[in-house]
Motif scaffolding. Structure first.
Motif, PDB file in Angstrom:
ATOM      1  N   LEU A  53       7.076 -11.932   2.671  1.00  0.00           N
ATOM      2  CA  LEU A  53       5.619 -11.097   3.079  1.00  0.00           C
ATOM      3  C   LEU A  53       6.079  -9.542   2.637  1.00  0.00           C
ATOM      4  O   LEU A  53       4.899  -8.804   2.339  1.00  0.00           O
ATOM      5  CB  LEU A  53       5.645 -11.034   4.416  1.00  0.00           C
ATOM      6  N   THR A  54       7.087  -9.155   2.491  1.00  0.00           N
ATOM      7  CA  THR A  54       7.182  -7.802   2.198  1.00  0.00           C
ATOM      8  C   THR A  54       7.137  -7.561   0.478  1.00  0.00           C
ATOM      9  O   THR A  54       7.044  -6.376  -0.041  1.00  0.00           O
ATOM     10  CB  THR A  54       8.665  -7.317   2.571  1.00  0.00           C
ATOM     11  N   ASP A  55       7.237  -8.521  -0.265  1.00  0.00           N
ATOM     12  CA  ASP A  55       6.916  -8.525  -1.592  1.00  0.00           C
ATOM     13  C   ASP A  55       5.457  -8.368  -1.841  1.00  0.00           C
ATOM     14  O   ASP A  55       4.637  -9.665  -2.252  1.00  0.00           O
ATOM     15  CB  ASP A  55       7.630  -9.601  -2.496  1.00  0.00           C
ATOM     16  N   LEU A  56       4.776  -7.325  -1.894  1.00  0.00           N
ATOM     17  CA  LEU A  56       3.256  -7.355  -1.938  1.00  0.00           C
ATOM     18  C   LEU A  56       2.624  -7.622  -3.321  1.00  0.00           C
ATOM     19  O   LEU A  56       1.649  -8.408  -3.347  1.00  0.00           O
ATOM     20  CB  LEU A  56       2.873  -5.920  -1.433  1.00  0.00           C
ATOM     21  N   MET A  57       3.483  -7.302  -4.270  1.00  0.00           N
ATOM     22  CA  MET A  57       2.951  -7.434  -5.675  1.00  0.00           C
ATOM     23  C   MET A  57       2.797  -8.892  -6.098  1.00  0.00           C
ATOM     24  O   MET A  57       1.917  -9.426  -6.496  1.00  0.00           O
ATOM     25  CB  MET A  57       3.809  -6.526  -6.854  1.00  0.00           C
ATOM     26  N   ALA A  58       3.789  -9.609  -5.495  1.00  0.00           N
ATOM     27  CA  ALA A  58       3.862 -11.068  -5.765  1.00  0.00           C
ATOM     28  C   ALA A  58       3.133 -11.837  -4.898  1.00  0.00           C
ATOM     29  O   ALA A  58       2.378 -12.705  -5.525  1.00  0.00           O
ATOM     30  CB  ALA A  58       5.345 -11.815  -5.544  1.00  0.00           C
ATOM     31  N   ASN A  59       2.834 -11.535  -3.789  1.00  0.00           N
ATOM     32  CA  ASN A  59       1.827 -11.878  -2.908  1.00  0.00           C
ATOM     33  C   ASN A  59       0.458 -11.838  -3.346  1.00  0.00           C
ATOM     34  O   ASN A  59      -0.457 -12.623  -3.316  1.00  0.00           O
ATOM     35  CB  ASN A  59       2.009 -11.418  -1.622  1.00  0.00           C
ATOM     36  N   LEU A  60       0.175 -10.368  -4.011  1.00  0.00           N
ATOM     37  CA  LEU A  60      -1.042 -10.132  -4.573  1.00  0.00           C
ATOM     38  C   LEU A  60      -1.576 -10.925  -5.904  1.00  0.00           C
ATOM     39  O   LEU A  60      -2.575 -11.386  -5.710  1.00  0.00           O
ATOM     40  CB  LEU A  60      -1.165  -8.714  -5.066  1.00  0.00           C
ATOM     41  N   LYS A  61      -0.410 -11.327  -6.517  1.00  0.00           N
ATOM     42  CA  LYS A  61      -0.874 -12.245  -7.676  1.00  0.00           C
ATOM     43  C   LYS A  61      -1.175 -13.697  -7.200  1.00  0.00           C
ATOM     44  O   LYS A  61      -2.055 -14.147  -7.847  1.00  0.00           O
ATOM     45  CB  LYS A  61       0.415 -12.266  -8.516  1.00  0.00           C
ATOM     46  N   ILE A  62      -0.321 -14.200  -6.317  1.00  0.00           N
ATOM     47  CA  ILE A  62      -0.632 -15.532  -5.868  1.00  0.00           C
ATOM     48  C   ILE A  62      -2.199 -15.473  -4.966  1.00  0.00           C
ATOM     49  O   ILE A  62      -2.718 -16.405  -5.024  1.00  0.00           O
ATOM     50  CB  ILE A  62       0.525 -15.958  -4.752  1.00  0.00           C
ATOM     51  N   ALA A  63      -2.276 -14.342  -4.188  1.00  0.00           N
ATOM     52  CA  ALA A  63      -3.387 -14.467  -3.583  1.00  0.00           C
ATOM     53  C   ALA A  63      -4.811 -14.573  -4.667  1.00  0.00           C
ATOM     54  O   ALA A  63      -5.726 -15.241  -4.408  1.00  0.00           O
ATOM     55  CB  ALA A  63      -3.503 -13.137  -2.596  1.00  0.00           C
ATOM     56  N   GLY A  64      -4.457 -13.578  -5.759  1.00  0.00           N
ATOM     57  CA  GLY A  64      -5.608 -13.753  -6.691  1.00  0.00           C
ATOM     58  C   GLY A  64      -5.772 -15.114  -7.416  1.00  0.00           C
ATOM     59  O   GLY A  64      -6.930 -15.370  -7.660  1.00  0.00           O
ATOM     60  N   VAL A  82      -1.418 -18.326   2.625  1.00  0.00           N
ATOM     61  CA  VAL A  82      -0.659 -17.418   3.511  1.00  0.00           C
ATOM     62  C   VAL A  82      -0.763 -16.027   2.784  1.00  0.00           C
ATOM     63  O   VAL A  82      -0.649 -14.916   3.216  1.00  0.00           O
ATOM     64  CB  VAL A  82       0.946 -17.844   3.284  1.00  0.00           C
ATOM     65  N   SER A  83      -0.576 -15.771   1.384  1.00  0.00           N
ATOM     66  CA  SER A  83      -0.803 -14.641   0.761  1.00  0.00           C
ATOM     67  C   SER A  83      -1.974 -13.979   0.795  1.00  0.00           C
ATOM     68  O   SER A  83      -2.214 -12.876   1.182  1.00  0.00           O
ATOM     69  CB  SER A  83      -0.354 -14.866  -0.891  1.00  0.00           C
ATOM     70  N   LEU A  84      -3.104 -14.870   0.767  1.00  0.00           N
ATOM     71  CA  LEU A  84      -4.445 -14.305   0.929  1.00  0.00           C
ATOM     72  C   LEU A  84      -4.581 -13.828   2.500  1.00  0.00           C
ATOM     73  O   LEU A  84      -5.251 -12.725   2.747  1.00  0.00           O
ATOM     74  CB  LEU A  84      -5.554 -15.279   0.667  1.00  0.00           C
ATOM     75  N   ARG A  85      -4.000 -14.645   3.392  1.00  0.00           N
ATOM     76  CA  ARG A  85      -4.191 -14.003   4.728  1.00  0.00           C
ATOM     77  C   ARG A  85      -3.610 -12.750   4.952  1.00  0.00           C
ATOM     78  O   ARG A  85      -4.091 -12.000   5.750  1.00  0.00           O
ATOM     79  CB  ARG A  85      -3.668 -15.124   5.577  1.00  0.00           C
ATOM     80  N   LEU A  86      -2.370 -12.335   4.370  1.00  0.00           N
ATOM     81  CA  LEU A  86      -1.948 -10.931   4.393  1.00  0.00           C
ATOM     82  C   LEU A  86      -2.781 -10.074   4.104  1.00  0.00           C
ATOM     83  O   LEU A  86      -2.972  -8.859   4.819  1.00  0.00           O
ATOM     84  CB  LEU A  86      -0.556 -11.091   3.408  1.00  0.00           C
ATOM     85  N   PHE A  87      -3.592 -10.135   3.053  1.00  0.00           N
ATOM     86  CA  PHE A  87      -4.565  -9.033   2.426  1.00  0.00           C
ATOM     87  C   PHE A  87      -5.772  -9.211   3.245  1.00  0.00           C
ATOM     88  O   PHE A  87      -6.516  -8.027   3.610  1.00  0.00           O
ATOM     89  CB  PHE A  87      -4.622  -8.899   1.290  1.00  0.00           C
ATOM     90  N   ALA A  88      -6.168 -10.233   3.813  1.00  0.00           N
ATOM     91  CA  ALA A  88      -7.461 -10.547   4.452  1.00  0.00           C
ATOM     92  C   ALA A  88      -7.269  -9.989   6.109  1.00  0.00           C
ATOM     93  O   ALA A  88      -8.140  -9.213   6.453  1.00  0.00           O
ATOM     94  CB  ALA A  88      -7.699 -12.016   4.707  1.00  0.00           C
ATOM     95  N   PHE A  89      -6.125 -10.155   6.347  1.00  0.00           N
ATOM     96  CA  PHE A  89      -5.631  -9.233   7.642  1.00  0.00           C
ATOM     97  C   PHE A  89      -5.754  -7.559   7.686  1.00  0.00           C
ATOM     98  O   PHE A  89      -6.446  -7.065   8.523  1.00  0.00           O
ATOM     99  CB  PHE A  89      -4.472  -9.782   8.304  1.00  0.00           C
ATOM    100  N   ALA A  90      -5.032  -7.316   6.794  1.00  0.00           N
ATOM    101  CA  ALA A  90      -5.250  -5.893   6.321  1.00  0.00           C
ATOM    102  C   ALA A  90      -6.499  -5.344   6.053  1.00  0.00           C
ATOM    103  O   ALA A  90      -6.845  -4.193   6.592  1.00  0.00           O
ATOM    104  CB  ALA A  90      -4.197  -5.557   5.143  1.00  0.00           C
ATOM    105  N   GLY A  91      -7.335  -6.235   5.401  1.00  0.00           N
ATOM    106  CA  GLY A  91      -8.506  -5.502   5.091  1.00  0.00           C
ATOM    107  C   GLY A  91      -9.630  -5.691   6.259  1.00  0.00           C
ATOM    108  O   GLY A  91     -10.221  -4.683   6.562  1.00  0.00           O
ATOM    109  N   VAL A  92      -9.593  -6.640   7.258  1.00  0.00           N
ATOM    110  CA  VAL A  92     -10.388  -6.730   8.187  1.00  0.00           C
ATOM    111  C   VAL A  92     -10.041  -5.779   9.386  1.00  0.00           C
ATOM    112  O   VAL A  92     -10.755  -4.960  10.032  1.00  0.00           O
ATOM    113  CB  VAL A  92     -10.278  -8.080   8.939  1.00  0.00           C
TER     114      VAL A  92
END
Length: 110
Positions: A53-64, A82-92
């Motif tokens: 979860l700490t690798d934001l760039m890899a998670n951003l790529k997978i969420a895209g 899982v990768s999308l949930r990380l950014f959705a939680f931060a955005g909400v």
């Protein structure tokens, strides 16, 4: 039968039976006492397949890829979620905090 218990429940239900029937034999043979626990499979579904979860760039790529590429397997789809949930939680969370900052509650209760 559609009401049959899943394999995990059967393994958990049979563990005491396995222990009671094999423990004396295992102790006589010199095997370790914890060997019956190796037979049981817990089926928790907690294995990790993607980046941490700490690798934001890899998670951003997978969420895209959730929006641009179809998943070929369930583990790939799960990692996209899982990768999308990380950014959705931060955005909400950021949106709710910004909304409270921009227009705070007017009640004296708060």
């Amino acid at each position: 039968d559609s009401r049959a218990p899943p394999a995990c429940a059967l393994a958990a239900a049979m563990l005491p039976l396995v222990r009671s029937r094999t423990a004396p034999r295992l102790l006589r043979s010199g095997a370790p006492a914890l060997a019956p626990q190796l037979v049981a499979k817990r089926c928790l579904g907690g294995s990790v397949h993607g980046p941490p979860l700490t690798d934001l760039m890899a998670n951003l790529k997978i969420a895209g890829e959730f929006f641009t590429k179809g998943a070929r397997s369930y583990p790939e789809f799960k990692q996209q979620c899982v990768s999308l949930r990380l950014f959705a939680f931060a955005g909400v969370t950021a949106g709710c905090a910004w909304s409270l900052f921009w227009d705070p509650p007017k009640s004296s209760y708060w």
